[in-house]
Write a protein that holds these residues in place. Structure first.
Motif, PDB file in Angstrom:
ATOM      1  N   ARG A   1       2.471   1.874  -3.406  1.00  0.00           N
ATOM      2  CA  ARG A   1       1.470   2.382  -4.489  1.00  0.00           C
ATOM      3  C   ARG A   1       1.131   3.638  -4.036  1.00  0.00           C
ATOM      4  NH1 ARG A   1      -3.692   2.307  -3.621  1.00  0.00           N
ATOM      5  NH2 ARG A   1      -3.567   0.835  -2.036  1.00  0.00           N
ATOM      6  N   ARG A   2       1.038   4.085  -2.965  1.00  0.00           N
ATOM      7  CA  ARG A   2       0.815   5.400  -2.433  1.00  0.00           C
ATOM      8  C   ARG A   2       2.179   6.571  -2.967  1.00  0.00           C
ATOM      9  NH1 ARG A   2      -1.924   4.456   3.277  1.00  0.00           N
ATOM     10  NH2 ARG A   2      -4.061   4.057   2.537  1.00  0.00           N
TER      11      ARG A   2
ATOM     12  N   ARG B   1       3.831  15.809 -12.512  1.00  0.00           N
ATOM     13  CA  ARG B   1       2.784  16.583 -13.282  1.00  0.00           C
ATOM     14  C   ARG B   1       3.194  17.992 -12.700  1.00  0.00           C
ATOM     15  NH1 ARG B   1      -0.499  12.393 -12.590  1.00  0.00           N
ATOM     16  NH2 ARG B   1      -1.648  13.408 -10.695  1.00  0.00           N
TER      17      ARG B   1
ATOM     18  N   THR C   1       0.953  -1.366   0.152  1.00  0.00           N
ATOM     19  CA  THR C   1      -0.024  -0.010  -0.010  1.00  0.00           C
ATOM     20  C   THR C   1       0.865   1.415   0.122  1.00  0.00           C
ATOM     21  OG1 THR C   1      -1.657  -1.185   1.318  1.00  0.00           O
ATOM     22  CG2 THR C   1      -1.829   1.087   1.332  1.00  0.00           C
TER      23      THR C   1
ATOM     24  N   SER D   1       4.015  10.426  -9.339  1.00  0.00           N
ATOM     25  CA  SER D   1       3.380  10.953 -10.419  1.00  0.00           C
ATOM     26  C   SER D   1       2.697  12.307 -10.393  1.00  0.00           C
ATOM     27  CB  SER D   1       2.363   9.865 -10.962  1.00  0.00           C
ATOM     28  OG  SER D   1       2.872   8.419 -11.050  1.00  0.00           O
ATOM     29  N   LYS D   2       2.064  12.653  -9.201  1.00  0.00           N
ATOM     30  CA  LYS D   2       1.377  13.886  -9.197  1.00  0.00           C
ATOM     31  C   LYS D   2       2.373  14.979  -9.143  1.00  0.00           C
ATOM     32  CE  LYS D   2      -1.368  16.497  -5.795  1.00  0.00           C
ATOM     33  NZ  LYS D   2      -1.987  16.646  -4.643  1.00  0.00           N
TER      34      LYS D   2
ATOM     35  N   ASN E   1       4.199   5.827  -5.409  1.00  0.00           N
ATOM     36  CA  ASN E   1       4.193   6.098  -6.958  1.00  0.00           C
ATOM     37  C   ASN E   1       3.213   7.044  -7.337  1.00  0.00           C
ATOM     38  OD1 ASN E   1       6.390   4.060  -7.910  1.00  0.00           O
ATOM     39  ND2 ASN E   1       4.912   2.305  -7.344  1.00  0.00           N
ATOM     40  N   ASP E   2       1.976   6.854  -6.679  1.00  0.00           N
ATOM     41  CA  ASP E   2       0.734   7.940  -7.039  1.00  0.00           C
ATOM     42  C   ASP E   2       1.320   9.445  -6.705  1.00  0.00           C
ATOM     43  OD1 ASP E   2      -0.674   5.724  -8.011  1.00  0.00           O
ATOM     44  OD2 ASP E   2      -1.810   5.734  -6.017  1.00  0.00           O
ATOM     45  N   LYS E   3       2.155   9.447  -5.779  1.00  0.00           N
ATOM     46  CA  LYS E   3       2.406  10.878  -5.256  1.00  0.00           C
ATOM     47  C   LYS E   3       3.504  11.423  -6.090  1.00  0.00           C
ATOM     48  CE  LYS E   3       2.768  14.406  -2.472  1.00  0.00           C
ATOM     49  NZ  LYS E   3       1.952  15.451  -2.552  1.00  0.00           N
TER      50      LYS E   3
END
Length: 484
Positions: A231-232, A242, A228, A238-239, A234-236
């Motif tokens: 995954r979090r 951007r 978990t 990516s954000k 990796n999401d952060k």
């Protein structure tokens, strides 16, 4: 035996009010001490909170993880000497000590081991681990800092054996960047670099490895806590990428506008703490933070100035480099480092008072080449000439063909450096010879700012200019001549 106010039987009565009065007096005496004052608001903010020695509170009833986070004060440095001379190894560990002190730590001990290559399991070898552990116990240190980048396995194994937190050079530099980042872009870049470093080093804590996600669809084997977290992160990441990409647009727009107007860009690059910000302040009167610390300034500062003949150009103060600069930082700070790779001229500042300025030159040039600026013309500014050894200055001046000895603090050699910068600025390529009406003073001003005046004469019908200018400005003058 009487009990004191803390319930201890030591035969002494401790008056709390007296302690408070003595402490208040000590603080007042400290604030009255003479110390160099600075008008720089950034420096005042950074110095507003300081650690006072001897007044730390020991917390006993905390977990191991909490203890590590609360007491990162005393460190033991460990280096592995694999190549070069003993002087090189000493300089490397001294730089690590300076990094640790910049991060707010107190260096208690430094150890260097001679090896052909770092040990794959513990970095320093199993035989030396006990010596490090003994040094930790003897000095009361709570952290071991290794002079190199450790693999996740090395980090975990060494930490288990020395029984205190272990960090490597990369984590230390990232921590300094996190402390000093001010702008929104700088903070996002540092956070991205930290997460890139952290991702392969995630570790679970006991039962958290087998926790299941709650709610519908989370029953059964479930998703482990470490998965978990991964995954979090990796999401952060990516954000953050951007957001940095969006912020890069603004920087690119400003840079393209300067290029459109043929305004040359001069990047001030160099090793950390070499005096880049001091030089920018000296050349432009900017109020950029100056502090005797590594990586004191991270955010690039662009200032406009003009040459003796009136040409406008910009000076850019960039983030400092260091040997073995973490690749996570180079990747995250690409948009910032582009100020160097897309400049017209690089003023490479070298600390002439450093024990090994030649190594500083090599390390900075390595990073500049990595970011695509290896072909840009370079002027070497050997700073701190007022305190550097004369033989070191002479050797650098002899080795580097385009080098100048300066002192940003005293102003020595600055005038000569400015002349060298102005003569190295790119010259406009289009020759114009035209009479510009007096009502078009904007064009005359643009020629003075962006071009190179060969001759100028005032006639009854306007200003006669013979100059070298950029293509866009030459086209405007040509259209004006066609209309008249």
């Amino acid at each position: 035996m009487s009990k004191n106010k803390f319930g201890e039987e030591d035969g002494l009565e401790i008056d709390i009010d007296t302690l408070i009065r003595e402490n208040a007096q000590a603080v007042a005496d400290y604030e009255l001490q003479d110390s160099p004052e600075s008008d720089n608001q950034d420096l005042q903010d950074r110095q507003a909170l300081r650690r006072v020695s001897g007044l730390s509170t020991e917390l006993q009833d905390v977990s191991d993880a909490e203890y590590r986070q609360l007491r990162l004060e005393k460190v033991v440095l460990v280096g592995v000497w694999t190549e070069g001379s003993a002087k090189d190894a000493d300089n490397s560990i001294k730089e690590l000590a300076a990094l640790a002190e910049t991060a707010g730590s107190q260096v208690m001990e430094a150890l260097i081991q001679r090896r052909d290559k770092p040990d794959s399991a513990t970095f320093i070898g199993s035989g030396k681990v006990k010596e490090v552990r003994d040094a930790v116990v003897a000095t009361g240190a709570d952290t071991v800092v290794c002079d190199g980048e450790l693999s996740p396995a090395q980090l975990r194994t060494l930490e288990q054996k020395v029984k205190v937190k272990v960090i490597d050079r990369t984590a230390l530099i990232l921590d300094i960047f996190a402390q000093h980042a001010k702008s929104r872009e700088g903070k996002a870049q540092v956070e991205l670099a930290q997460m890139s470093y952290m991702l392969p080093r995630l570790r679970g804590w006991g039962e958290s490895l087998s926790r299941q996600a709650g709610g519908i669809g989370g029953r059964g084997p479930g998703e482990t806590k470490i998965e978990t977290d991964r995954r979090r992160i990796n999401d952060k990441m990516s954000k953050l990428r951007r957001e940095i990409k969006e912020m890069k647009v603004s920087r690119d727009t400003k840079r393209n506008e300067r290029r459109k107007n043929n305004i040359p860009s001069v990047a001030i690059a160099g090793y950390t703490n070499a005096g880049k910000s001091s030089l920018l302040n000296r050349l432009t009167g900017a109020d950029v933070l100056v502090e005797n610390a590594l990586f004191a300034t991270l955010d690039p500062t662009v200032r406009k100035t003009q040459s003796s003949d009136g040409r406008i150009y910009t000076l850019v103060d960039t983030v400092g480099f260091v040997r073995h600069l973490p690749h996570q930082l180079v990747e995250a700070f690409k948009s910032t480092l582009e100020e160097v790779s897309q400049s017209d001229l690089i003023v490479h500042v070298v600390d002439g008072a450093h024990p090994d300025p030649t190594e500083q030159l090599r390390a900075v040039r390595e990073v500049i080449t990595e970011i695509g600026g290896g072909e840009i013309m370079e002027i070497i500014a050997i700073n701190k000439a007022d305190v550097a050894a004369p033989e070191v200055l002479m050797e650098l001046l002899r080795k580097e063909s385009n080098a100048y000895a300066i002192s940003a603090r005293t102003g020595y050699g600055i005038e000569t450096l400015v002349k060298a910068i102005e003569s190295a600025l790119p010259k406009p390529k289009v020759e114009v010879n035209a009479v510009i009406p007096f009502n078009r003073g904007d064009l005359v001003s643009a020629v003075h700012e962006q071009g190179e005046i060969i001759s100028e004469e005032y006639l009854p019908e306007g200003t006669k200019l013979h100059a070298m200018v950029g293509g866009a400005l030459a086209r405007k003058i040509e259209l004006l001549a066609e209309k008249s």
